[in-house]
Write a protein that holds these residues in place. Sequence first.
Motif, short mmCIF file in Angstrom:
data_model
loop_
_atom_site.label_atom_id
_atom_site.label_comp_id
_atom_site.label_asym_id
_atom_site.label_seq_id
_atom_site.Cartn_x
_atom_site.Cartn_y
_atom_site.Cartn_z
N VAL A 309 0.85 -1.20 0.00
CA VAL A 309 0.00 0.00 0.00
C VAL A 309 0.88 1.24 0.00
N PHE A 310 1.90 1.21 0.84
CA PHE A 310 2.81 2.34 0.96
C PHE A 310 3.51 2.62 -0.38
N ILE A 311 4.06 1.55 -0.96
CA ILE A 311 4.80 1.73 -2.23
C ILE A 311 3.87 2.30 -3.30
N MET A 312 2.68 1.70 -3.42
CA MET A 312 1.78 2.17 -4.47
C MET A 312 1.36 3.61 -4.24
N SER A 313 1.20 3.99 -2.96
CA SER A 313 0.81 5.38 -2.72
C SER A 313 1.96 6.32 -3.06
N GLN A 314 3.19 5.85 -2.96
CA GLN A 314 4.35 6.68 -3.33
C GLN A 314 4.44 6.87 -4.84
N TYR A 315 3.85 5.94 -5.59
CA TYR A 315 3.92 6.02 -7.05
C TYR A 315 2.58 6.48 -7.62
N GLU A 316 1.84 7.22 -6.84
CA GLU A 316 0.50 7.63 -7.25
C GLU A 316 0.50 8.29 -8.62
N GLU A 317 1.55 9.11 -8.88
CA GLU A 317 1.54 9.86 -10.15
C GLU A 317 1.71 8.91 -11.34
N VAL A 318 2.42 7.80 -11.12
CA VAL A 318 2.58 6.82 -12.20
C VAL A 318 1.24 6.18 -12.51
N LEU A 319 0.56 5.74 -11.48
CA LEU A 319 -0.73 5.06 -11.66
C LEU A 319 -1.77 6.03 -12.18
N ASP A 320 -1.66 7.28 -11.74
CA ASP A 320 -2.63 8.29 -12.16
C ASP A 320 -2.50 8.59 -13.64
N SER A 321 -1.27 8.63 -14.13
CA SER A 321 -1.09 9.00 -15.54
C SER A 321 -1.35 7.81 -16.47
N VAL A 322 -1.08 6.62 -16.03
CA VAL A 322 -1.38 5.44 -16.88
C VAL A 322 -2.16 4.43 -16.03
N VAL A 323 -3.47 4.63 -15.93
CA VAL A 323 -4.27 3.80 -15.04
C VAL A 323 -4.27 2.33 -15.46
N GLU A 324 -3.99 2.05 -16.72
CA GLU A 324 -3.98 0.66 -17.20
C GLU A 324 -2.94 -0.18 -16.45
N GLU B 316 -12.44 0.51 -15.38
CA GLU B 316 -11.45 1.57 -15.55
C GLU B 316 -11.92 2.91 -14.96
N GLU B 317 -13.21 3.22 -15.15
CA GLU B 317 -13.68 4.54 -14.69
C GLU B 317 -13.66 4.63 -13.16
N VAL B 318 -13.87 3.48 -12.48
CA VAL B 318 -13.79 3.48 -11.02
C VAL B 318 -12.36 3.79 -10.56
N LEU B 319 -11.40 3.06 -11.16
CA LEU B 319 -10.00 3.25 -10.78
C LEU B 319 -9.50 4.63 -11.17
N ASP B 320 -10.03 5.12 -12.30
CA ASP B 320 -9.60 6.41 -12.81
C ASP B 320 -10.06 7.54 -11.87
N SER B 321 -11.29 7.39 -11.35
CA SER B 321 -11.81 8.49 -10.52
C SER B 321 -11.25 8.42 -9.09
N ALA B 326 -6.50 1.46 -6.17
CA ALA B 326 -5.50 0.54 -6.71
C ALA B 326 -4.45 0.17 -5.66
N PHE B 327 -4.20 1.10 -4.71
CA PHE B 327 -3.17 0.83 -3.69
C PHE B 327 -3.49 -0.44 -2.89
N PHE B 328 -4.78 -0.72 -2.74
CA PHE B 328 -5.17 -1.80 -1.83
C PHE B 328 -5.39 -3.15 -2.51
N THR B 329 -5.34 -3.16 -3.86
CA THR B 329 -5.58 -4.46 -4.51
C THR B 329 -4.58 -5.52 -4.07
N PRO B 330 -3.27 -5.25 -4.03
CA PRO B 330 -2.37 -6.34 -3.60
C PRO B 330 -2.70 -6.84 -2.20
N LEU B 331 -2.93 -5.93 -1.26
CA LEU B 331 -3.23 -6.33 0.11
C LEU B 331 -4.50 -7.19 0.17
#
Lengths: 460, 460
Positions: A309-324, B316-321, B326-331
């Motif tokens: 959770v921590f790591i993914m929250s640190q990379y928020e901008e990566v996930l935000d720009s390419v949600v896929e 996609e629209e859920v994750l996008d908004s 997404a941070f919590f999916t692995p956990l």
Amino acid sequence: MTQAANPTSSSELRDIVRDQLQLLLEQKNYEGAKMLLVPVPPVDIAEAIQGLSRPMQMLAFRLLSKSEAIAVYEYLDSDVQQSLLEEFRDQEAIDIVESMAPDDRANLFDEMPANLVRRVLAQLDPSERQATALLLGYKPDTAGRVMTPEFISVRADMTVSQAQERIRELARDKEVAYYVYVTDPVKRLLGTVSLRDLILASPDQRVEDVMERDVIFARADVDQEEVARLIQRYDLLALPIVDQEGILLGVVTVDDVIDILEEEATEDIYAIGGVRAEGESYFDSGFWSILKRRVPWLLVLVVTNIATVFIMSQYEEVLDSVVELAFFTPLLIDTGGNIGAQSSTVLIRGLSTDELRNKKPARVILRELFAGAALGIVLAVLVLGIAMVFVGKVEIGLTVGLSLIAIAALAATVGTLLPYLFHKMGFDPAFMASPFITTVADILGILIYLNIAKLLLNIG
Amino acid sequence: MTQAANPTSSSELRDIVRDQLQLLLEQKNYEGAKMLLVPVPPVDIAEAIQGLSRPMQMLAFRLLSKSEAIAVYEYLDSDVQQSLLEEFRDQEAIDIVESMAPDDRANLFDEMPANLVRRVLAQLDPSERQATALLLGYKPDTAGRVMTPEFISVRADMTVSQAQERIRELARDKEVAYYVYVTDPVKRLLGTVSLRDLILASPDQRVEDVMERDVIFARADVDQEEVARLIQRYDLLALPIVDQEGILLGVVTVDDVIDILEEEATEDIYAIGGVRAEGESYFDSGFWSILKRRVPWLLVLVVTNIATVFIMSQYEEVLDSVVELAFFTPLLIDTGGNIGAQSSTVLIRGLSTDELRNKKPARVILRELFAGAALGIVLAVLVLGIAMVFVGKVEIGLTVGLSLIAIAALAATVGTLLPYLFHKMGFDPAFMASPFITTVADILGILIYLNIAKLLLNIG
């Protein structure tokens, strides 16, 4: 031969015995119940009795002859043994407990309340009390605890016919007589002689001339698992147990070994599944005890997983720009986890069964690293295809594919390295089994994935 | 007694023997090597030989006396057995193979090229050929395949002393003589008599008066696992194997049972780890064979996992908004996977060890459902806290917490239900072990999570 001996239907016959017993007892047809049980082996009677309600159990038990009752009692689960024991009249309890094999008795005492143990122990015959106390003096799961002090020994200077005579006298009382042990006057173990060899020898030979001097034995403080491995390795029926001075204390028999190895395999399997294995059968334990067995590992894993959770929250901008990118996290971490689980599973089993004794750790780890990378490459091709279908972007496909190769190699390495390290440090390597390895592989995997993404997709 | 018998150091002594043997052979000190091996048990000599290079192996093997060579040969891995066999002169090969126990021989033949088997088989003594052919006629892993046709039988109408005389004659040739089997004139099994009972009986009693008539036995076409369970359950040293007519064919001994149960436990453990278990030891097999054992499950899992990619791309629209989801999916999926793995592991082990025979599936499944939900609640509290720390939004915390409870209950149910179903349908429940259960739990988990998110966060 009885029909009950037919193995393809014996388990069905066991069910019939149980149902019939219940029925006959309900109809108060005690003679019928008695007749039903006559040809049934004690272990099956014990199982049938265990299937009954508590009051019925006592009733059924009272139908058995005294010798049968003793044989059946040893096969009962310790909670049933205890509840019966509490209902016995005092003399009855003593009789039953006194007739049990010392190792079975020590097991029963282990699970009984201390005051009941003291009461029963105080009333035992002195020699039986001593035998039990001897066993109770060793730690659980050691050779001393699982041995039986009932064995047959003869002196080296006896003749074969004297030895045969002595065996004939002693064998009636003793639990086992697979081997006869040969000792010196202070009871130090000198050798063994099998019943078969005694039959084959001529009557006037001396025991020391027909005995086998190269005896495999174990010290009483050795772990029961080591005893089991010795019996397995050397195809023995029983292993003599001695103290520091080499004085013969007892024997561990092959039927106990089967149970020890089975218990040990269950412990490994449970550890690989993230469940604590101690105590009674999982399916016989209460709801709270089930939770207590499962919560510790789950808590460790959830807390460790906070890192994701921590790591993914640190990379928020990566996930935000390419949600896929988020679409592929479950696939990537599952695959990494699975590869890590494969590696740790084979390693843990290999350590348990002694298969790895002659292998160099560095070589084993390196081979896993390469195997992981190779598996990663195979799967990456497949995943690249999937990525193209679902998102249609080559960069994302490449990111996922490359990450998978790195994750696979890393997961296989971690899955081998951690159990090895734990083993070297003297801990049970099974703690580094699939659940924990999966979590570690996930954390590293997400870190790799998001960094490769950042690089290939030029984010941030 | 030899020092080598000290179990706490016996494994170290084994290493010393191996290293010394290598050294002495390199120095061409063959007499020294011979002396070194004299007090060493055959199984340890076999291990030491296996640690040598191929040409050295042949050299070391030639140092052994003929009877020792035969004993050692049976303990060698089948690839070493084969490579030695190919280098033997013809007569030498026949001598060794002819002296092997028929079940060990059948095992060796299983792994040899068919033309070599035919050549060797053709040259065997007719009675040995017949014994081997009998075993080879049964499917691998059946009672018929693991039994040894070498046992001692006596006729019911003999006297005890006639029986003893016969045993004395026969026992020299036979691999085992734990029990003596009593048959009628057409060799139908009537009962057993132990050597111990024969010693205890008076010489002029008839065998039929001292024999035990309630014999536990198995048919030759029964699975070896069932044989192992019978021997374990009834604490036997050997189990007689008969054909449809009840004619005694052979016996399975307790030392084989230990290996059968160990093999079976390894199979279960490997299945739980997602690795195929057939054939030789994982650590002795080549790099390609390792990949072949691991790729099938990984492919199945990756392909199944495509569903997670598909589901996430649909949302996609859920994750996008709300990218924080997404941070919590692995956990979430790890925890669901772990709970599912716990349930499937205890269930698969319970089915293997027969613990579940008297339990009602519906009750077991229901209990797991409740246990899963209870575990989910415990963990949800923790995860809710984590969510608040990392994203600080109550709705997201609630979404994650509620999802976790639902996922946990579902994972535990699926982890119990699927192995049960597989078992009922006659497949190996181990196929529904952790890796597959984890994947199924992940797919359902993501679906639950994103739908709860959609609902609670009012998206779309």
